[in-house]
Design a protein around this motif. Sequence first.
Motif, PDB file in Angstrom:
ATOM      1  N   SER A  77      42.186  33.611  41.045  1.00 50.87           N
ATOM      2  CA  SER A  77      42.241  34.601  39.939  1.00 50.87           C
ATOM      3  C   SER A  77      40.845  34.506  39.196  1.00 50.87           C
ATOM      4  O   SER A  77      40.459  35.541  38.418  1.00 50.87           O
ATOM      5  CB  SER A  77      43.153  34.108  38.686  1.00 50.87           C
ATOM      6  N   SER A  78      40.042  33.417  39.391  1.00 51.62           N
ATOM      7  CA  SER A  78      38.681  33.636  38.825  1.00 51.62           C
ATOM      8  C   SER A  78      37.730  34.423  39.725  1.00 51.62           C
ATOM      9  O   SER A  78      36.743  34.868  39.167  1.00 51.62           O
ATOM     10  CB  SER A  78      38.182  32.213  38.624  1.00 51.62           C
ATOM     11  N   ALA A  79      38.064  34.566  40.739  1.00 54.45           N
ATOM     12  CA  ALA A  79      37.166  35.283  41.712  1.00 54.45           C
ATOM     13  C   ALA A  79      37.258  36.878  41.586  1.00 54.45           C
ATOM     14  O   ALA A  79      36.349  37.472  42.058  1.00 54.45           O
ATOM     15  CB  ALA A  79      37.490  35.005  43.296  1.00 54.45           C
ATOM     16  N   LEU A  80      38.371  37.296  41.136  1.00 53.35           N
ATOM     17  CA  LEU A  80      38.880  38.732  40.942  1.00 53.35           C
ATOM     18  C   LEU A  80      37.826  39.220  40.122  1.00 53.35           C
ATOM     19  O   LEU A  80      37.284  40.510  40.660  1.00 53.35           O
ATOM     20  CB  LEU A  80      40.084  38.966  40.598  1.00 53.35           C
ATOM     21  N   PRO A  81      37.268  38.858  38.979  1.00 46.95           N
ATOM     22  CA  PRO A  81      36.153  39.531  38.164  1.00 46.95           C
ATOM     23  C   PRO A  81      35.046  39.686  38.717  1.00 46.95           C
ATOM     24  O   PRO A  81      34.239  40.696  38.614  1.00 46.95           O
ATOM     25  CB  PRO A  81      36.226  38.755  36.724  1.00 46.95           C
ATOM     26  N   VAL A  82      34.510  38.489  39.672  1.00 44.29           N
ATOM     27  CA  VAL A  82      33.262  38.688  40.043  1.00 44.29           C
ATOM     28  C   VAL A  82      33.218  39.441  41.280  1.00 44.29           C
ATOM     29  O   VAL A  82      32.312  40.393  41.661  1.00 44.29           O
ATOM     30  CB  VAL A  82      33.154  37.041  40.803  1.00 44.29           C
ATOM     31  N   ALA A  83      34.482  39.604  41.986  1.00 43.82           N
ATOM     32  CA  ALA A  83      34.311  40.656  43.127  1.00 43.82           C
ATOM     33  C   ALA A  83      34.339  42.120  42.471  1.00 43.82           C
ATOM     34  O   ALA A  83      33.810  42.978  43.143  1.00 43.82           O
ATOM     35  CB  ALA A  83      35.708  40.349  43.908  1.00 43.82           C
ATOM     36  N   ALA A  84      35.185  42.461  41.425  1.00 41.05           N
ATOM     37  CA  ALA A  84      34.906  43.498  40.838  1.00 41.05           C
ATOM     38  C   ALA A  84      33.655  43.974  40.510  1.00 41.05           C
ATOM     39  O   ALA A  84      33.265  45.255  40.573  1.00 41.05           O
ATOM     40  CB  ALA A  84      35.991  43.311  39.489  1.00 41.05           C
ATOM     41  N   VAL A  85      32.946  42.985  39.681  1.00 44.03           N
ATOM     42  CA  VAL A  85      31.473  43.284  39.404  1.00 44.03           C
ATOM     43  C   VAL A  85      30.565  43.743  40.626  1.00 44.03           C
ATOM     44  O   VAL A  85      29.869  44.402  40.576  1.00 44.03           O
ATOM     45  CB  VAL A  85      30.714  42.176  38.474  1.00 44.03           C
TER      46      VAL A  85
END
Length: 148
Positions: A77-85
């Motif tokens: 769940s913490s990797a999703l924003p990084v992947a989105a950016v």
Amino acid sequence: MKLSEIVLLAGLAVFSGVLLISSLDMPYGSEQSFGPGYIPLNIALVVLGLIGILAVKAFMAGRKPGADGSAVIEDLSSALPVAAVIVLLAGAIYAMSWGSILAPLGVLMIILSWRFNGHGFVKSCLVSAAILAVIYTIFSLWLKIPLQ
């Protein structure tokens, strides 16, 4: 090392690899000074070196998730924003090849400010417009570098 950190480092590694390969076509130096390939090549090598150091440190630390798997779910769940950016950055860079640099950069800044920093939409638009005006003034008017 958290999954979000791994995703970020992988994105940086891909960006640095592309920058490194692209900079090899440019001359490293000229008769009087540095060439156009000097800065991109050195930055790519330094970033790749730092990513390598972080990877070795993480490997030596050997962080393991908990037995119940909860650490793995939190990492995802913490990797999703990084992947989105990373996807947004790649999309903006690709869109810049269509002509304008300022339009994709402005959209990217608004989305990052609004969705990821929690600023209001109007504030994100105003701050992004001000930053774009400064970028346009510096590069296009002062340095005479076309942004298209």
